[in-house]
Every structure is written in structure tokens, then in C-alpha cells.
Design a protein around this motif. Structure first.
Motif, short mmCIF file in Angstrom:
data_model
loop_
_atom_site.label_atom_id
_atom_site.label_comp_id
_atom_site.label_asym_id
_atom_site.label_seq_id
_atom_site.Cartn_x
_atom_site.Cartn_y
_atom_site.Cartn_z
N PRO A 1 15.33 -2.90 13.38
CA PRO A 1 16.29 -3.14 12.44
C PRO A 1 17.37 -2.51 13.14
O PRO A 1 18.25 -1.66 12.82
N GLY B 1 20.54 -2.74 14.34
CA GLY B 1 21.36 -3.22 13.29
C GLY B 1 22.73 -1.88 13.28
O GLY B 1 24.08 -1.67 13.51
N ARG C 1 11.51 -10.39 11.58
CA ARG C 1 12.07 -11.61 11.41
C ARG C 1 13.81 -11.56 12.45
O ARG C 1 13.09 -10.23 13.84
N ARG D 1 18.49 -8.55 9.59
CA ARG D 1 19.26 -9.36 8.57
C ARG D 1 20.85 -7.64 8.85
O ARG D 1 21.51 -8.03 8.76
N GLU D 2 20.39 -6.34 9.81
CA GLU D 2 20.79 -5.63 10.46
C GLU D 2 22.43 -5.83 10.70
O GLU D 2 23.09 -5.33 11.46
N ILE E 1 23.62 -8.80 11.21
CA ILE E 1 25.49 -9.09 10.95
C ILE E 1 25.96 -8.24 10.59
O ILE E 1 27.61 -8.70 10.78
N SER E 2 25.90 -7.40 10.29
CA SER E 2 27.28 -5.80 10.21
C SER E 2 28.08 -5.63 11.91
O SER E 2 28.66 -4.92 11.34
N PRO F 1 19.97 -16.49 10.30
CA PRO F 1 21.37 -15.87 9.51
C PRO F 1 22.81 -16.85 10.17
O PRO F 1 22.78 -17.30 11.08
N THR G 1 25.20 -16.07 8.89
CA THR G 1 27.20 -14.42 8.68
C THR G 1 26.99 -13.66 9.42
O THR G 1 26.87 -13.75 9.70
N GLU H 1 19.82 -20.87 8.22
CA GLU H 1 19.44 -20.21 6.78
C GLU H 1 20.75 -21.23 6.15
O GLU H 1 21.60 -21.41 5.81
N GLN I 1 22.33 -20.32 2.54
CA GLN I 1 22.93 -19.06 1.24
C GLN I 1 21.94 -19.39 0.14
O GLN I 1 22.74 -20.58 -1.01
N TYR J 1 14.23 -15.90 2.73
CA TYR J 1 14.41 -15.77 4.74
C TYR J 1 12.96 -14.75 4.62
O TYR J 1 12.67 -14.93 6.29
#
Length: 213
Positions: free
Chosen positions: A131, A134, A152, A155-156, A158-159, A178, A180, A201, A203, A208
Motif C-alpha cells: 500500500p 500510494g 488486493r 486502494r491507495e 487511486i490517489s 478499482p 475510480t 468494481e 461502487q 472489496y
């Protein structure tokens, strides 16, 4: 013209600080060399006795003698990556693709704030995608395909607004893909051949943690 003693002291301090930073980069790279098997001797020029590693083959430095590129793709290397890589704070390109490197991706790579390209594809790397990646806010290319990665997609990631290319195909990732942030424009075939990965995914509708137990 004689220099004042205070100027000389400041110059010595500045040179010592620069040399210390260069040595830390050289030490980090030499730690990597020690962790790798190098049958073709592509790392033979990596001499830890030099003041800085800018004269080593496969290393590129900027005008301030800081390491900005590490180019060791397709070099018949095995072994594993080391956490010391996180000390190369000026690094922009980490190219280690098409080798047989094993082990995990050190979470310290997330400290490389100037990294543009992380290419570790076509190796035998296992474990999770950290992670901490990210934190790489300059990252444009993330290619981790054709390894043995599990867990996984963090999700970090995504930024990271600069991210243009993500390829994690041909691993054993789980969960959902993901959709987004930068992932909105990543083609689905960059996630294929992960038998436990589902997506894209939806939403609020897909868990997740799908298939990750």
C-alpha cells in the motif's frame, strides 16, 4: 585571493554533506548488488570504494550527482530486492524487468517520491503490492505483470493522479478491480489472468474483499 576561514569551514561542511548523501546512495545500490546473483557480471563496475555510484554501468545521475535511473532490465539477475532501495530519494526510473528476481516488493519503495516508472514485470516476485506505493505521487508507469503477486490491488493507488499505465496481469491477485481515479482509464486486459480477481468494481455493490479469504 585568500578565503576567509568561515568560508572554508562552510565549504568543507557542504562537501561533507554532499559526499555523505552520495555514499548513502552508493551503499543502497551496493546492498542491492549483494542481494542479487549476477552470472553475466553486469554489476561488476559497482565498486563501493568510489565516492559516488555515478560512474557505475546501468546507473544514471543528474547534474548534482544524484542517482535518477537504475536500468537493469533483462540482465539475467536473480535474488531479491532490498529495503535500502527506499534511500534513493532522487530516483525516477527503477527498471528491473525480465529477470528472475524473487521475494517481495519492499514497502520502502514507497519512499521514492520522485519515481516516475516502476517496472518489475516478468520476474518471480511474490507477496502483496505494498500500500505504501500510494505515496508515489509522481508515478506514471506501474508494471508488475507476470509475477506471483497475491492479495488486493491497494486502494491507495487511486490517489495517484499522474498514473497512466497500470499492468498487474498474470499474477494471483484477489478482490475487485478499482474503477475510480486513474483506474477509470486503465484497460481491463491489464488485469487479466488473475483467477481470483473480479471486476470491474461496482461502487457500493461488490465487496472489496471478494475471493481474498
Amino acid at each position: 585571493m585568500a578565503w576567509s576561514s568561515s568560508f572554508v569551514v562552510l565549504l568543507i561542511v557542504a562537501l561533507a554533506a554532499a559526499t555523505s548523501e552520495w555514499n548513502s546512495e552508493g551503499d543502497a545500490l551496493y546492498a542491492l548488488r549483494r542481494s542479487l546473483n549476477d552470472p553475466d557480471k553486469v554489476l561488476q563496475s559497482w565498486d563501493p570504494n568510489l565516492v559516488n555510484p555515478c560512474t557505475w554501468f546501468h546507473i544514471t545521475c543528474n547534474q548534482d550527482n544524484h542517482v535518477t535511473r537504475l536500468d537493469l532490465g533483462n540482465s539475467n539477475l536473480s535474488g531479491h530486492l532490498v529495503p535500502e532501495l527506499g534511500k534513493l530519494e532522487h530516483l525516477q526510473y527503477l527498471e528491473l524487468y525480465k529477470n528472475t528476481i524473487q521475494g517481495t516488493i519492499p514497502e520502502e519503495i514507497g519512499n521514492l517520491k520522485n519515481l516516475i516508472s516502476l517496472d518489475l514485470y516478468n520476474n518471480n516476485i511474490s507477496g502483496v503490492i505494498p500500500p505504501s506505493l500510494g505515496k508515489l505521487k509522481s508515478l506514471v508507469f506501474l508494471r508488475l505483470n507476470d509475477n506471483h503477486l497475491t492479495g488486493r490491488i491497494p486502494r491507495e493507488l487511486i490517489s495517484i493522479s499522474s498514473l497512466k499505465v497500470v499492468d498487474v496481469s498474470n499474477n494471483n491477485l484477489c478482490g475487485t478491480i478499482p474503477t475510480t481515479g486513474p483506474f477509470e482509464h486503465i484497460p481491463l486486459n491489464n488485469f487479466e489472468n488473475n483467477p481470483r480477481l473480479e471486476g470491474p468494481e461496482l461502487q457500493g455493490l461488490a465487496s472489496y474483499d471478494t475471493n481474498c479469504s
